[in-house]
Design a protein around this motif. Structure first.
Motif, PDB file in Angstrom:
ATOM      1  N   TYR A  33       0.839  -1.204   0.000  1.00 32.81           N
ATOM      2  CA  TYR A  33       0.000   0.000   0.000  1.00 32.81           C
ATOM      3  C   TYR A  33       0.874   1.255   0.000  1.00 32.81           C
ATOM      4  O   TYR A  33       0.591   2.219  -0.730  1.00 32.81           O
ATOM      5  CB  TYR A  33      -0.922   0.001   1.217  1.00 32.81           C
ATOM      6  CG  TYR A  33      -1.653   1.311   1.413  1.00 32.81           C
ATOM      7  CD1 TYR A  33      -2.751   1.649   0.626  1.00 32.81           C
ATOM      8  CD2 TYR A  33      -1.216   2.236   2.375  1.00 32.81           C
ATOM      9  CE1 TYR A  33      -3.403   2.862   0.792  1.00 32.81           C
ATOM     10  CE2 TYR A  33      -1.864   3.448   2.546  1.00 32.81           C
ATOM     11  CZ  TYR A  33      -2.963   3.752   1.754  1.00 32.81           C
ATOM     12  OH  TYR A  33      -3.604   4.957   1.920  1.00 32.81           O
ATOM     13  N   GLU A  34       1.945   1.258   0.808  1.00 30.82           N
ATOM     14  CA  GLU A  34       2.850   2.400   0.864  1.00 30.82           C
ATOM     15  C   GLU A  34       3.518   2.638  -0.496  1.00 30.82           C
ATOM     16  O   GLU A  34       3.626   3.774  -0.959  1.00 30.82           O
ATOM     17  CB  GLU A  34       3.931   2.171   1.930  1.00 30.82           C
ATOM     18  CG  GLU A  34       3.417   2.275   3.361  1.00 30.82           C
ATOM     19  CD  GLU A  34       4.555   2.082   4.365  1.00 30.82           C
ATOM     20  OE1 GLU A  34       5.230   3.081   4.674  1.00 30.82           O
ATOM     21  OE2 GLU A  34       4.758   0.935   4.802  1.00 30.82           O
ATOM     22  N   ILE A  35       3.953   1.541  -1.137  1.00 28.95           N
ATOM     23  CA  ILE A  35       4.614   1.658  -2.453  1.00 28.95           C
ATOM     24  C   ILE A  35       3.679   2.305  -3.456  1.00 28.95           C
ATOM     25  O   ILE A  35       4.037   3.245  -4.177  1.00 28.95           O
ATOM     26  CB  ILE A  35       5.067   0.273  -2.956  1.00 28.95           C
ATOM     27  CG1 ILE A  35       6.192  -0.273  -2.068  1.00 28.95           C
ATOM     28  CG2 ILE A  35       5.535   0.348  -4.405  1.00 28.95           C
ATOM     29  CD1 ILE A  35       6.542  -1.717  -2.364  1.00 28.95           C
ATOM     30  N   PHE A  36       2.438   1.816  -3.503  1.00 28.91           N
ATOM     31  CA  PHE A  36       1.474   2.365  -4.459  1.00 28.91           C
ATOM     32  C   PHE A  36       1.151   3.821  -4.148  1.00 28.91           C
ATOM     33  O   PHE A  36       1.051   4.659  -5.053  1.00 28.91           O
ATOM     34  CB  PHE A  36       0.184   1.532  -4.451  1.00 28.91           C
ATOM     35  CG  PHE A  36       0.350   0.140  -5.001  1.00 28.91           C
ATOM     36  CD1 PHE A  36       1.501  -0.228  -5.682  1.00 28.91           C
ATOM     37  CD2 PHE A  36      -0.641  -0.813  -4.837  1.00 28.91           C
ATOM     38  CE1 PHE A  36       1.662  -1.508  -6.179  1.00 28.91           C
ATOM     39  CE2 PHE A  36      -0.489  -2.094  -5.339  1.00 28.91           C
ATOM     40  CZ  PHE A  36       0.666  -2.445  -6.011  1.00 28.91           C
ATOM     41  N   ASN A 105       5.977   0.720 -14.915  1.00 29.56           N
ATOM     42  CA  ASN A 105       7.032   1.704 -15.192  1.00 29.56           C
ATOM     43  C   ASN A 105       6.989   2.872 -14.209  1.00 29.56           C
ATOM     44  O   ASN A 105       7.998   3.558 -14.009  1.00 29.56           O
ATOM     45  CB  ASN A 105       6.909   2.223 -16.626  1.00 29.56           C
ATOM     46  CG  ASN A 105       5.565   2.875 -16.897  1.00 29.56           C
ATOM     47  OD1 ASN A 105       4.525   2.332 -16.528  1.00 29.56           O
ATOM     48  ND2 ASN A 105       5.575   4.019 -17.536  1.00 29.56           N
ATOM     49  N   LYS A 106       5.841   3.102 -13.570  1.00 28.18           N
ATOM     50  CA  LYS A 106       5.748   4.175 -12.577  1.00 28.18           C
ATOM     51  C   LYS A 106       6.345   3.744 -11.235  1.00 28.18           C
ATOM     52  O   LYS A 106       6.723   4.587 -10.419  1.00 28.18           O
ATOM     53  CB  LYS A 106       4.290   4.590 -12.402  1.00 28.18           C
ATOM     54  CG  LYS A 106       3.687   5.218 -13.655  1.00 28.18           C
ATOM     55  CD  LYS A 106       2.238   5.633 -13.429  1.00 28.18           C
ATOM     56  CE  LYS A 106       1.646   6.238 -14.702  1.00 28.18           C
ATOM     57  NZ  LYS A 106       0.223   6.610 -14.528  1.00 28.18           N
ATOM     58  N   LEU A 107       6.390   2.423 -11.039  1.00 29.06           N
ATOM     59  CA  LEU A 107       6.992   1.905  -9.811  1.00 29.06           C
ATOM     60  C   LEU A 107       8.482   1.634 -10.006  1.00 29.06           C
ATOM     61  O   LEU A 107       9.272   1.798  -9.084  1.00 29.06           O
ATOM     62  CB  LEU A 107       6.290   0.605  -9.393  1.00 29.06           C
ATOM     63  CG  LEU A 107       4.808   0.706  -9.039  1.00 29.06           C
ATOM     64  CD1 LEU A 107       4.220  -0.681  -8.838  1.00 29.06           C
ATOM     65  CD2 LEU A 107       4.606   1.544  -7.789  1.00 29.06           C
ATOM     66  N   LYS A 108       8.836   1.178 -11.202  1.00 23.34           N
ATOM     67  CA  LYS A 108      10.226   0.867 -11.531  1.00 23.34           C
ATOM     68  C   LYS A 108      10.579   1.558 -12.844  1.00 23.34           C
ATOM     69  O   LYS A 108      10.170   1.108 -13.919  1.00 23.34           O
ATOM     70  CB  LYS A 108      10.408  -0.646 -11.686  1.00 23.34           C
ATOM     71  CG  LYS A 108      10.475  -1.408 -10.380  1.00 23.34           C
ATOM     72  CD  LYS A 108      11.890  -1.392  -9.818  1.00 23.34           C
ATOM     73  CE  LYS A 108      11.983  -2.272  -8.580  1.00 23.34           C
ATOM     74  NZ  LYS A 108      13.320  -2.174  -7.962  1.00 23.34           N
ATOM     75  N   PRO A 109      11.337   2.656 -12.800  1.00 17.01           N
ATOM     76  CA  PRO A 109      11.683   3.374 -14.038  1.00 17.01           C
ATOM     77  C   PRO A 109      12.465   2.511 -15.025  1.00 17.01           C
ATOM     78  O   PRO A 109      12.483   2.799 -16.219  1.00 17.01           O
ATOM     79  CB  PRO A 109      12.548   4.541 -13.535  1.00 17.01           C
ATOM     80  CG  PRO A 109      12.207   4.688 -12.090  1.00 17.01           C
ATOM     81  CD  PRO A 109      11.861   3.324 -11.598  1.00 17.01           C
TER      82      PRO A 109
END
Length: 789
Positions: A33-36, A105-109
């Protein structure tokens, strides 16, 4: 505490962890949840309530991904910078899953793109291998609750696993239904003494026990779907079915508790059994059609193989085996992973990676399937047999194709939005009316209305009709990118044809040479220059010239719509238009010509006398009454008089058209509101094919892979084009008729249900039968339509 469920995964909370005013079952869910939230992706939870899975602990589980040999077998593509892999992810189950996995891609560039195939529960990921390893990617997916299943023995095994849960549910519901019916016999035959004195209570409670796994295991999918829909404030199709099951179960349980009667356990178990049976048959039918619709497995890409004697032969791409030597011409697609042997390779991997910058390769370098050669001719050795599913995956990849409207899908979605609301209003109104007369009848009416009026048949008419027609078209050598193309074909009112290589046959042209006689060396260089090109005129002229020793050019460039240029050790050749080779003499010919210069010295021209395809005249006569027809040609007006005799009078003809002119012509027609079909050879017409509503590439041997087109028509089937368009129109009529039949079924069924003449169990039998009858109707009709082509 027991009433709390995890905000992320929905599981019951045993040890509550509170964060951001939300409750979580474990630190893993809280971390996800924190990551998102930190990456602006909290709207993940707006799409579906508790859509995620609790991430497990994966220390050591994916250590095998540190082995380069294993990784190499799993990867689809690897050029040292970019890697691509398809992973099977069992947890993909809802719109939220799709949304988050396509926003990786928004979580891992380091991830450039990710595409989900929902029916197969798989994801195709493209990422920068310099910054992120495969192991790190897999661990990252696992950390957010989407752990992939990887089989080392066969990476396809997991994807092909059959979902057997519906078979288990069918067995459980069938067993329960049979036993409840057996226990109901005393009630049916009114065996009062035997029934009332000794076993009435036992039999009733046994029926209750048998109904428990039916309601809480077999029917759980309806409850879950209905609950998720209500949480998302959507009344989906499963809401009335779940409501009907609950009403039957609660009413029956109350009857045996208070000894009001025997209840409706036979109707309840029968209802769920027949719903499951209907779902099973629908799934089997759909799987069959899905298999049949995989027509793209037979996608006819021809390829040139060099034999051990050094001769060139054109073979079907399926015949390529490991160790074969393959010739790849300019603009051709590499069909299989291999090693570069000869030639200067500049490979465009944009179809695979999305990156448009070409990559230079030298002899000994590895080449990957899906790349397009941009710099002349190369020879390579195949490292494996051809995976056609991979090539056709590129062709059908919607990333390279603008979304084209599918009005039937949107129409059905609109109908479905209001269907459940109207159905619930009818059910409650009818129940309220009957409640004043007979409560038992009211319960039956309420349940029967909810069951009988199901839009399943309505929703299934479109995919089954179009899917079956796709299969029929493929068998007749007309290959469509997807089912939506059929609808676009039916809507079209304008057809535009390229001339050279489209309505003319490359294999029947006669050629004469005018100019300074070429020396043997010059003719040899000309032959080798043409060897690298895929233009129809180049291929025709190449086949006409005598055999010479193969001598690949050092440099090769092809200028679309103009010509080709090749540089050798001491010579240079140009082949193409007069302007391209630098010829300015006033002598002209009205026939199609290919001009030649050697070392910037004009030599002469080859004049082509076109032979039109067999059946072309009849095809245009069939099309003329119903369509606006146009011919766009890059050649001069030499063929105008012959075309006027061949084509209907109202046909527009435009000559000296460059690729950009063809594109602008299509745009001008579309601005007038016309729906266009562009028929070309897939080379100079790529822009026009992509711009038109339907782009059809005609090909003799289909050795040029063209993602710009929507369909590929084998040249031998050119005369059947009008038949294919008529079949598309017939398919739309079939869909409309099946929709009407579905509505009539619902209206008639509702009449009998509302008037109390239909029991829930009969409704449960009729509901899947209606869907199956629609499938049979559409399949039979499309098969009959296909026979007329």
């Amino acid at each position: 505490m027991e009433d709390l469920s995890c905000y992320h995964c929905g599981d019951t909370i045993k040890t509550c962890i509170t964060f951001d005013e939300k409750s979580f079952c474990c630190n893993g869910c809280k971390t996800v949840y924190e990551i998102f939230s930190e990456n602006g992706l909290a709207s993940y939870y707006d799409l579906d309530a508790a859509p995620g899975a609790a991430p497990g602990k994966f220390e050591g589980k994916f250590d095998f991904l540190g082995n380069e040999q294993i990784v190499e077998k799993l990867l689809e593509f690897d050029d040292g910078n970019t890697q691509i892999i398809s992973l099977y992810i069992p947890h993909i189950h809802c719109s939220s899953c799709i949304w988050i996995l396509e926003n990786l891609n928004k979580l891992k560039p380091e991830i450039s793109s990710s595409q989900v195939d929902f029916p197969k529960k798989s994801i195709r990921v493209t990422w920068n291998s310099k910054k992120l390893s495969l192991k790190e990617l897999v661990l990252f997916l696992s950390s957010i609750g989407y752990a992939p299943y990887i089989s080392l023995d066969d990476t396809e095994t997991a994807k092909k696993k059959i979902d057997r849960s519906i078979i288990y549910k069918l067995g459980v519901s069938g067993f329960a239904f049979g036993n409840v019916m057996f226990l109901s016999f005393p009630e049916y035959f009114e065996v009062n003494e035997f029934w009332l004195d000794q076993y009435k209570g036992l039999f009733r409670w046994l029926m209750f026990v048998f109904s428990l796994p039916v309601v809480f295991y077999v029917a759980q999918d309806y409850f879950i779907s209905a609950f998720k829909g209500l949480r998302a404030k959507i009344l989906n199709i499963d809401v009335p079915l779940a409501l009907g099951i609950v009403v039957l179960f609660v009413r029956s349980t109350l009857e045996i508790i208070f000894d009001w009667g025997t209840g409706f356990f036979d109707s309840l178990t029968g209802l769920v059994f027949f719903l499951t049976l209907g779902k099973f048959f629908q799934q089997k039918t759909y799987n069959f059609l899905s298999f049949e619709r995989d027509y793209k497995s037979y996608f006819p890409i021809g390829i040139t193989r060099i034999t051990s004697e050094g001769k060139e032969e054109s073979v079907h791409v399926n015949e390529i085996e490991k160790g074969d030597r393959i010739l790849i011409r300019n603009e051709e697609l590499i069909p299989v992973d291999g090693i570069l042997i000869n030639g200067s390779a500049r490979i465009d991997y944009s179809f695979v990676t999305g990156e448009s910058e070409a990559v230079k390769k030298k002899s000994g370098d590895k080449l990957f399937a899906g790349g397009r050669q941009l710099s002349g001719i190369i020879e390579m050795e195949a490292l494996k047999s051809v995976s056609q599913s991979y090539l056709t995956k590129l062709w059908s990849n919607d990333v390279f194709q603008a979304k084209k409207e599918d009005s039937f899908t949107s129409l059905i979605n609109t109908i479905s939005q209001y269907f459940t609301v109207v159905l619930l209003i009818i059910a409650f109104t009818a129940t309220a009316f009957w409640a004043f007369t007979d409560v038992k009848v009211a319960i039956n009416v309420f349940t029967a209305v909810l069951i009988i009026a199901c839009p399943c048949a309505l929703a299934m008419s479109t995919p089954f009709t179009l899917g079956n027609l796709l299969r029929i078209f493929g068998n007749k050598k007309f290959y469509l990118k997807n089912a939506g193309v059929i609808e676009q074909l039916a809507k079209a009112d304008t057809l535009i044809f390229d001339k050279t290589g489209t309505i003319t046959s490359n294999k029947k042209s006669s050629i004469t040479y005018e100019g300074v006689e070429l020396s043997a060396e010059e003719e040899s260089l000309l032959k080798n220059t043409l060897r690298a090109s895929n233009h129809p005129l180049s291929r025709t002229l190449y086949d006409m010239l005598a055999e010479y020793e193969i001598s690949p050019p050092k440099e090769f460039r092809e200028f679309t719509g103009k010509g080709i240029e090749a540089v050798y050790d001491t010579s240079a050749m140009k082949v193409g238009s007069a302007e391209f080779v630098g010829h300015t003499a006033s002598t002209t010919t009205l026939n199609t010509s290919v001009h030649v210069s050697a070392n910037n010295e004009y030599k002469g021209r080859y004049v082509f006398y076109n032979e039109y395809r067999e059946g072309a005249k009849e095809l245009f006569e069939e099309l003329a009454p119903e369509y606006h027809l146009s011919i766009l040609s890059g050649d001069n007006e030499g063929e105008r008089s012959r075309l006027q005799k061949l084509l209907p009078q109202q046909t527009e003809m435009h000559f000296n058209q460059k690729p950009e002119n063809k594109l602008e012509f299509i745009k001008s027609l579309q601005q007038k509101g016309q729906k266009t079909i562009m028929v070309g050879d897939g080379l100079n017409d790529a822009g026009a094919l992509a711009q038109s509503e339907v782009g059809i590439a005609i090909s003799e041997n289909v050795n040029v892979f063209s993602p710009a087109c929507d369909a590929i028509l084998d040249a031998s089937a050119f005369g059947k084009l009008f038949g294919f368009i008529k079949a598309s129109k017939a398919a739309i009529k079939i869909i409309k008729i099946s929709m009407v039949l579905s509505f009539l079924y619902n209206i008639v069924g509702l009449y009998f249900a509302v008037t109390g003449q239909l029991s829930p169990i009969i409704a449960a039998i009729l509901m899947p039968l209606s869907s199956i009858s629609i499938i049979v109707f559409t399949t039979v009709c499309t098969n009959l339509t296909g026979r007329k082509i």
